[in-house]
Design an enzyme around this catalytic site. Structure first.
Site, PDB file in Angstrom:
ATOM      1  N   ILE A  13     -34.866  -0.686  -6.084  1.00 29.44           N
ATOM      2  CA  ILE A  13     -36.102  -1.444  -5.872  1.00 29.44           C
ATOM      3  C   ILE A  13     -37.316  -0.546  -6.123  1.00 29.44           C
ATOM      4  O   ILE A  13     -38.208  -0.890  -6.914  1.00 29.44           O
ATOM      5  CB  ILE A  13     -36.126  -2.029  -4.431  1.00 29.44           C
ATOM      6  CG1 ILE A  13     -34.895  -2.916  -4.197  1.00 29.44           C
ATOM      7  CG2 ILE A  13     -37.431  -2.776  -4.157  1.00 29.44           C
ATOM      8  CD1 ILE A  13     -34.752  -4.105  -5.122  1.00 29.44           C
ATOM      9  N   GLU A  32     -38.828  10.250  -2.028  1.00 19.84           N
ATOM     10  CA  GLU A  32     -37.425   9.948  -1.727  1.00 19.84           C
ATOM     11  C   GLU A  32     -36.846  11.078  -0.867  1.00 19.84           C
ATOM     12  O   GLU A  32     -37.022  12.246  -1.186  1.00 19.84           O
ATOM     13  CB  GLU A  32     -36.650   9.792  -3.054  1.00 19.84           C
ATOM     14  CG  GLU A  32     -35.148   9.728  -2.940  1.00 19.84           C
ATOM     15  CD  GLU A  32     -34.619   8.660  -1.981  1.00 19.84           C
ATOM     16  OE1 GLU A  32     -34.973   7.485  -2.120  1.00 19.84           O
ATOM     17  OE2 GLU A  32     -33.847   9.040  -1.063  1.00 19.84           O
ATOM     18  N   HIS A  50     -25.589 -10.903 -10.438  1.00 20.85           N
ATOM     19  CA  HIS A  50     -25.032 -12.199 -10.055  1.00 20.85           C
ATOM     20  C   HIS A  50     -25.540 -13.319 -10.955  1.00 20.85           C
ATOM     21  O   HIS A  50     -26.687 -13.307 -11.416  1.00 20.85           O
ATOM     22  CB  HIS A  50     -25.353 -12.492  -8.592  1.00 20.85           C
ATOM     23  CG  HIS A  50     -24.525 -11.652  -7.657  1.00 20.85           C
ATOM     24  ND1 HIS A  50     -23.162 -11.807  -7.539  1.00 20.85           N
ATOM     25  CD2 HIS A  50     -24.853 -10.631  -6.834  1.00 20.85           C
ATOM     26  CE1 HIS A  50     -22.695 -10.928  -6.667  1.00 20.85           C
ATOM     27  NE2 HIS A  50     -23.698 -10.185  -6.231  1.00 20.85           N
ATOM     28  N   LYS A 250     -19.365 -13.903   0.429  1.00 27.37           N
ATOM     29  CA  LYS A 250     -18.898 -14.239  -0.928  1.00 27.37           C
ATOM     30  C   LYS A 250     -17.425 -13.877  -1.064  1.00 27.37           C
ATOM     31  O   LYS A 250     -16.796 -14.185  -2.054  1.00 27.37           O
ATOM     32  CB  LYS A 250     -19.697 -13.459  -1.969  1.00 27.37           C
ATOM     33  CG  LYS A 250     -21.159 -13.846  -2.054  1.00 27.37           C
ATOM     34  CD  LYS A 250     -21.763 -13.303  -3.338  1.00 27.37           C
ATOM     35  CE  LYS A 250     -23.275 -13.327  -3.318  1.00 27.37           C
ATOM     36  NZ  LYS A 250     -23.877 -12.099  -2.768  1.00 27.37           N
ATOM     37  N   ARG A 311     -25.401  -2.566   3.442  1.00 30.90           N
ATOM     38  CA  ARG A 311     -26.444  -3.539   3.091  1.00 30.90           C
ATOM     39  C   ARG A 311     -27.520  -3.505   4.176  1.00 30.90           C
ATOM     40  O   ARG A 311     -27.187  -3.425   5.364  1.00 30.90           O
ATOM     41  CB  ARG A 311     -25.862  -4.952   3.026  1.00 30.90           C
ATOM     42  CG  ARG A 311     -24.666  -5.095   2.070  1.00 30.90           C
ATOM     43  CD  ARG A 311     -23.970  -6.401   2.391  1.00 30.90           C
ATOM     44  NE  ARG A 311     -22.788  -6.662   1.568  1.00 30.90           N
ATOM     45  CZ  ARG A 311     -21.548  -6.283   1.910  1.00 30.90           C
ATOM     46  NH1 ARG A 311     -21.327  -5.574   2.999  1.00 30.90           N
ATOM     47  NH2 ARG A 311     -20.524  -6.594   1.136  1.00 30.90           N
ATOM     48  N   ILE A 335     -33.576  -5.890   1.688  1.00 31.88           N
ATOM     49  CA  ILE A 335     -33.081  -6.192   0.338  1.00 31.88           C
ATOM     50  C   ILE A 335     -31.566  -5.972   0.309  1.00 31.88           C
ATOM     51  O   ILE A 335     -31.057  -4.965  -0.186  1.00 31.88           O
ATOM     52  CB  ILE A 335     -33.819  -5.350  -0.737  1.00 31.88           C
ATOM     53  CG1 ILE A 335     -35.338  -5.408  -0.537  1.00 31.88           C
ATOM     54  CG2 ILE A 335     -33.420  -5.826  -2.132  1.00 31.88           C
ATOM     55  CD1 ILE A 335     -35.980  -6.782  -0.689  1.00 31.88           C
ATOM     56  N   SER A 337     -27.696  -7.825  -0.630  1.00 32.96           N
ATOM     57  CA  SER A 337     -27.234  -8.495  -1.837  1.00 32.96           C
ATOM     58  C   SER A 337     -27.909  -9.871  -1.954  1.00 32.96           C
ATOM     59  O   SER A 337     -28.075 -10.533  -0.925  1.00 32.96           O
ATOM     60  CB  SER A 337     -25.713  -8.659  -1.752  1.00 32.96           C
ATOM     61  OG  SER A 337     -25.199  -9.027  -2.979  1.00 32.96           O
ATOM     62  N   CYS A 400     -14.808  17.685 -18.673  1.00 32.30           N
ATOM     63  CA  CYS A 400     -14.036  16.741 -17.853  1.00 32.30           C
ATOM     64  C   CYS A 400     -12.921  16.174 -18.727  1.00 32.30           C
ATOM     65  O   CYS A 400     -13.186  15.428 -19.678  1.00 32.30           O
ATOM     66  CB  CYS A 400     -14.936  15.618 -17.340  1.00 32.30           C
ATOM     67  SG  CYS A 400     -14.031  14.258 -16.582  1.00 32.30           S
ATOM     68  N   CYS A 435      -8.342  12.595 -11.876  1.00 31.63           N
ATOM     69  CA  CYS A 435      -8.221  13.799 -11.025  1.00 31.63           C
ATOM     70  C   CYS A 435      -9.443  13.974 -10.128  1.00 31.63           C
ATOM     71  O   CYS A 435      -9.486  14.889  -9.325  1.00 31.63           O
ATOM     72  CB  CYS A 435      -7.943  15.045 -11.855  1.00 31.63           C
ATOM     73  SG  CYS A 435      -9.406  15.928 -12.404  1.00 31.63           S
TER      74      CYS A 435
END
Ligand SMILES: Cc1cc2nc3c(=O)[nH]c(=O)nc-3n(C[C@H](O)[C@H](O)[C@H](O)COP(=O)(O)OP(=O)(O)OC[C@H]3O[C@@H](n4cnc5c(N)ncnc54)[C@H](O)[C@@H]3O)c2cc1C
Length: 478
Positions: A13, A32, A50, A250, A311, A335, A337, A400, A435
Site C-alpha cells: 500500500i 519503514e 482477486h 474464502k 491480516r 487493509i 485481503s 543457486c 534445498c
C-alpha cells in the site's frame, strides 16, 4: 527540510502510494521499520489478484477490489514484474453449494466483472483433469491473476525512488505531533517533518493513529498459514481452486503461484501477537485435509516450505481510508485481503484525498514510468547466455543450483537495493528451491558483505537481529 508527504509503512500500500505520488512535483519520504520494503504482510500472502466478484459491492473492500484488479496489467507492463491472469475456479461438491456459485456469479456481473461462467463436471474434467471427480460444478472467473507480491513492492519502490522519493529503512516511527500545519515524526533515526502524513502501517496502523491523536479504531491480527509444494507438482492444476466460500472465509485454496509451483493455504485464525509468524502442526493438517478432497494428488510429503502472514483486520471489518480530524493526517488502515488486489486503486483514492485536503499536485514532466527489467539468465536462449557471460562473466557463475540463479543476477539485486538474504531471495529466487538455500546462502552472504562493506557476521536473513553466523571473537569470548 519539511517534506510535502511522509508515508509511514512500506508494504504494497505504501509503495503503491509512493509511486503514484512521484508522478507529481512534490517531495515525499517513505519510512519503514524493516530493512527493506514489502517485509510485512505484503511478502507473506497468497499473491492473488482477486477476480473482482468475491467481496460485497457495498463495502470499500468490494469497490476497490474490482477497481484494483483492472489496474494490474498496466502496472506490470510498466514496471516489468510478472503478472498473469490464470483464472480461478470456485468448486461445488454438492448440489447445496450451487446457489452459492450462482450468487457469486450474480454479484460479479452486477459489478461488471466479465466472463463469469458456471462449468459443469464434464467441462471441468477436460480443463482440470486432476480435480476430484466429486466436484460437480464450478464458477470460472478468468479475471483472477497471480503476482509475486514482493516483486511488485520492490518494483514500485525502485520506480518511486528513481523518480525522486526518499526512502528511510530500519526507521521506526515512535511518535508524531502537529502544530496544525507541520507534522513532526519522532523516529529511531531522528525527527522527520512533513505537511501530510499517510498512515499505511499495516498491523500497527491503529498505534500510529493513536500517536497522532486520532485513534478511533482497532486492528487485530488474523493469521494465515501457507504451504509451498515441490516443483514435482507443477501444472497439476492450471487455475486457482477455491472451495465454496462460507460467510466468514474464502476457505483453503490451491494456488499455482506466478512461478508455476503450487501453494496451499491460507488458514484464518485470530491471534493476539502482532509479531507471531509461527506455523503449526494443526494448521498444516487443516490445510492438507481441506485441499486433498478437491485435488487428491496433493500430499503433505510435497511441502518444501511454510510461512505465515497476519491480516490487519479493523474493528469495522472494512478498509479505513480517509482524512481525519487532524489536518494533514490520512489513514489507510485495516487493509486486509483483498488489499494486494486493491493496492493500485487505494493509491489513486489516497491521491484524491490528498488533493481534496489541499495538496497541490502539479504534474512531473520528467516522471519515468518504467524500470529496467531484471535479467533471468536461465530463461535466456543459449546464444544470449553466451554473449552475456562473455560480457560479464558473473552471469556465467551459477550460485543457486535449484533455481539456476547466477552471480550476475544476485549482484544486480543488490544494486537495486537488496540488503538482506530475503531481499536477494525475493528478487531473484536464490534460496527458494528444493534445498531452501542450503548451497547458495554462504555465497549470497559474501556478495552482500562485499557490496555493502559490512562484516559477514552482520549480514542478516531479513534485517533486525536475524543474524545467520556469529563473529569468531563473540564465540571465543563466551
Ligand atoms: C495469509 C494471507 C494471504 C493473503 N492473500 C491475499 C491475496 O491473495 N490477495 C490479496 O489481494 N490480498 C491478500 N492478503 C492481504 C494482503 O497481503 C494485505 O492486504 C496487504 O499486504 C496489506 O499491505 P499493507 O501495505 O497495508 O501492510 P504491510 O505489508 O504489513 O505494510 C505495513 C508496513 O508498515 C511498517 N510499519 C509498521 N509500523 C511501523 C512504524 N511504527 N514505523 C515504521 N514502519 C512501520 C511495517 O514494517 C510494514 O512493512 C493476504 C494476507 C494474508 C495474511
Amino acid at each position: 527540510m519539511v517534506y510535502d508527504v511522509a508515508i509511514v509503512g512500506g508494504g504494497v500500500i505504501g509503495c503503491a502510494i509512493a509511486r503514484e505520488l512521484m508522478r507529481y512535483r512534490i517531495s515525499a519520504i517513505l519510512i519503514e521499520k524493516e530493512s527493506e520494503v514489502g517485509f510485512g504482510t505484503s511478502k507473506a500472502n497468497s499473491g492473488i489478484i482477486h477476480g473482482g466478484h468475491h467481496v460485497e459491492p457495498d463495502t470499500l473492500k468490494g469497490k476497490l477490489e474490482w477497481e484494483g484488479n483492472q489496474m494490474w496489467d498496466a502496472l506490470a507492463e510498466e514496471l516489468g514484474f510478472g503478472f498473469e491472469r490464470i483464472g480461478e475456479l470456485t468448486v461445488a461438491r454438492s448440489h447445496d453449494e450451487i446457489p452459492t456459485l450462482e450468487r457469486l456469479q450474480k454479484r460479479g456481473q452486477e459489478k461488471g466483472v466479465p466472463g463469469l461462467e458456471i462449468w459443469q463436471q464434464e467441462r471441468l474434467q477436460q480443463e482440470e483433469p486432476h480435480l476430484s471427480e466429486d466436484i460437480i460444478a464450478a464458477l470460472h472467473a478468468p479475471t483472477t491473476g497471480v503476482v509475486n507480491p514482493y516483486e511488485a513492492c520492490f518494483a514500485l519502490m525502485e520506480n518511486a525512488t528513481i523518480n525522486g522519493l526518499d526512502f528511510s529503512g530500519d526507521t521506526l516511527v515512535q511518535d508524531l505531533q502537529t502544530d496544525g500545519e507541520i507534522w513532526r515524526l519522532q523516529t529511531s533515526k531522528g525527527e522527520i517533518a512533513s505537511r501530510y502524513v499517510i498512515n499505511a502501517a499495516g498491523l500497527f496502523a491503529d498505534k500510529i493513529a493513536e500517536m497522532a491523536g486520532v485513534g478511533d479504531f482497532t486492528i487485530s491480527p488474523r493469521k494465515g498459514e501457507e504451504y509451498l509444494l515441490d516443483k514435482r507438482l507443477k501444472g497439476l492444476v492450471k487455475r486457482i481452486v477455491f472451495p465454496c466460500p462460507t460467510p466468514v472465509s474464502k476457505g483453503i485454496l490451491v494456488i499455482p503461484t506466478y512461478d508455476g509451483t503450487l501453494m496451499v493455504g491460507p488458514t484464518a485464525e485470530m491471534v493476539d501477537d502482532r509479531e507471531d509468524l509461527s506455523t503449526s502442526k494443526a494448521g498444516g493438517e487443516h490445510v492438507f485435509q481441506s485441499v486433498q478432497p478437491i485435488v487428491p494428488g496433493i500430499s503433505p510429503r510435497d511441502c518444501i516450505a511454510e510461512f505465515a502472514g497476519l491480516r490487519a483486520v479493523s474493528n469495522t471489518e472494512d478498509f479505513i481510508i480517509g482524512p481525519t480530524s487532524k489536518k494533514g493526517f490520512i489513514n489507510v488502515a485495516g487493509i486486509q485481503s483483498p488489499g494486494l488486489t486493491a493496492a493500485p486503486a487505494i493509491a489513486d483514492s489516497v491521491l484524491q484525498i490528498l488533493q481534496e485536503s489541499g495538496l497541490k499536485l502539479a504534474e512531473n514532466d520528467e516522471f519515468q514510468p518504467g524500470i529496467s527489467k531484471p535479467i533471468h539468465f536461465a530463461s535466456l536462449p543459449t546464444e544470449e547466455q553466451m554473449e552475456l557471460a562473455a560480457k560479464d562473466p558473473s552471469y556465467g557463475r551459477i550460485v543457486c543450483r535449484c533455481e539456476l540463479i547466477s552471480e550476475g543476477e544476485i549482484r544486480d539485486a543488490i544494486r537495486r537495493g537488496a540488503r538482506t538474504l530475503d531481499g536477494i531471495k525475493f528478487r531473484t529466487r536464490a534460496g527458494m528451491g528444493r534445498c531452501q538455500g542450503g548451497f547458495c546462502t554462504s555465497r549470497c552472504m559474501e556478495l552482500l558483505s562485499e557490496a555493502w562493506e559490512t562484516p559477514i557476521h552482520e549480514i542478516t536473513k531479513r534485517g533486525g537481529d536475524s543474524w545467520v553466523v556469529r563473529a569468531r571473537e563473540e564465540v571465543q569470548n563466551q
